[in-house]
Write a protein that holds these residues in place. Structure first.
Motif, PDB file in Angstrom:
ATOM      1  N   VAL A 143      32.917  38.326  50.324  1.00 30.05           N
ATOM      2  CA  VAL A 143      32.793  37.391  49.207  1.00 30.05           C
ATOM      3  C   VAL A 143      33.271  38.024  47.904  1.00 30.05           C
ATOM      4  N   HIS A 144      34.099  37.263  47.217  1.00 30.38           N
ATOM      5  CA  HIS A 144      34.495  37.626  45.853  1.00 30.38           C
ATOM      6  C   HIS A 144      34.707  36.326  45.090  1.00 30.38           C
ATOM      7  N   THR A 145      33.775  35.982  44.235  1.00 27.58           N
ATOM      8  CA  THR A 145      33.833  34.832  43.335  1.00 27.58           C
ATOM      9  C   THR A 145      33.480  33.511  44.009  1.00 27.58           C
ATOM     10  N   PRO A 163      33.031  39.763  29.921  1.00 33.54           N
ATOM     11  CA  PRO A 163      33.292  38.895  31.078  1.00 33.54           C
ATOM     12  C   PRO A 163      32.385  39.259  32.264  1.00 33.54           C
ATOM     13  N   ILE A 164      31.957  38.243  32.980  1.00 31.18           N
ATOM     14  CA  ILE A 164      31.078  38.447  34.131  1.00 31.18           C
ATOM     15  C   ILE A 164      31.943  38.547  35.385  1.00 31.18           C
ATOM     16  N   PRO A 165      31.916  39.702  36.062  1.00 34.84           N
ATOM     17  CA  PRO A 165      32.705  39.850  37.285  1.00 34.84           C
ATOM     18  C   PRO A 165      32.307  38.810  38.333  1.00 34.84           C
ATOM     19  N   GLY A 166      33.284  38.264  39.025  1.00 30.60           N
ATOM     20  CA  GLY A 166      33.019  37.348  40.119  1.00 30.60           C
ATOM     21  C   GLY A 166      32.488  35.991  39.728  1.00 30.60           C
ATOM     22  N   SER A 167      32.605  35.597  38.457  1.00 32.15           N
ATOM     23  CA  SER A 167      32.103  34.302  38.012  1.00 32.15           C
ATOM     24  C   SER A 167      33.119  33.209  38.331  1.00 32.15           C
ATOM     25  N   GLY A 170      28.110  35.711  38.572  1.00 29.77           N
ATOM     26  CA  GLY A 170      29.212  36.039  39.465  1.00 29.77           C
ATOM     27  C   GLY A 170      28.710  36.741  40.717  1.00 29.77           C
ATOM     28  N   VAL A 171      29.525  36.677  41.783  1.00 32.95           N
ATOM     29  CA  VAL A 171      29.185  37.341  43.041  1.00 32.95           C
ATOM     30  C   VAL A 171      30.379  38.103  43.590  1.00 32.95           C
ATOM     31  N   ILE A 172      30.089  39.295  44.054  1.00 28.36           N
ATOM     32  CA  ILE A 172      31.060  40.114  44.771  1.00 28.36           C
ATOM     33  C   ILE A 172      30.273  40.870  45.830  1.00 28.36           C
ATOM     34  N   ALA A 173      30.568  40.585  47.097  1.00 31.02           N
ATOM     35  CA  ALA A 173      29.869  41.194  48.234  1.00 31.02           C
ATOM     36  C   ALA A 173      28.363  40.958  48.094  1.00 31.02           C
ATOM     37  N   HIS A 174      27.549  41.994  48.073  1.00 24.70           N
ATOM     38  CA  HIS A 174      26.092  41.825  47.966  1.00 24.70           C
ATOM     39  C   HIS A 174      25.598  41.976  46.526  1.00 24.70           C
ATOM     40  N   ASN A 175      26.513  41.826  45.576  1.00 24.85           N
ATOM     41  CA  ASN A 175      26.210  42.015  44.153  1.00 24.85           C
ATOM     42  C   ASN A 175      26.236  40.691  43.392  1.00 24.85           C
TER      43      ASN A 175
END
Length: 163
Positions: free
Chosen positions: A91-93, A44-48, A56-61
């Motif tokens: 930001v998260h998702t 699974p892709i975190p923050g997708s 996916g995105v979480i903060a600056h990732n």
């Protein structure tokens, strides 16, 4: 002859992260203060927001797999790029809270495609159309060339590429 429902279920033929030269995406995202993270295939892709294989995105990732479409990686990265740096940490998702941010994100992803070897804006716009992005003018290219002035102004005001 293949069943037409099988053909409809096949993913569109778009550039994937695994198709990029090693380090190209990392360098581009790092130039905008972002960190690219690769997760193992079938993980699974975190923050997708949309689920696999979408980025996916979480903060600056920004999180991707090898099968993540390049347009998805750029789109999610650009969501973070258009935000003020202090908002990225929240930001998260889901990174968008306005139509203009979404439009600026789409515009910037097309512009930044020129900075990825073997991609370029024309290929990316074709991939966006193949994936199902929709615009009132009928295609990504028509929107980008004829209807994205507000998105370009938004990018310009923030000192981001808007060419």
């Amino acid at each position: 002859m293949a069943d037409s429902s099988d053909a409809d279920a096949a993913p569109p033929d778009v550039l994937r992260v695994r198709d990029l030269p090693p380090g190209a995406a990392d360098a581009l995202l790092a130039s905008h203060g972002l960190q690219l993270h690769f997760v193992d295939d079938a993980t699974p892709i975190p923050g997708s927001f949309w689920g696999e294989p979408e980025a996916g995105v979480i903060a600056h990732n920004v999180y991707v797999r090898g099968d993540t479409p390049v347009h998805s990686m750029l789109h999610e990265a650009c969501h973070l790029i258009v935000l003020p740096v202090e908002r990225r940490a929240q930001v998260h998702t889901d990174a968008t809270d306005s139509v203009i941010e979404e439009d600026a994100t789409c515009c910037l992803q097309i512009i930044l495609a020129d900075d990825l070897p073997g991609v370029g804006r024309h290929r990316l716009m074709g991939d966006m159309d193949a994936w199902g992005y929709t615009y009132r003018l009928g295609s990504t290219r028509a929107w980008f060339e004829q209807d994205a002035d507000d998105a370009r102004a938004f990018l310009k005001e923030r000192g981001l590429p808007h060419r």
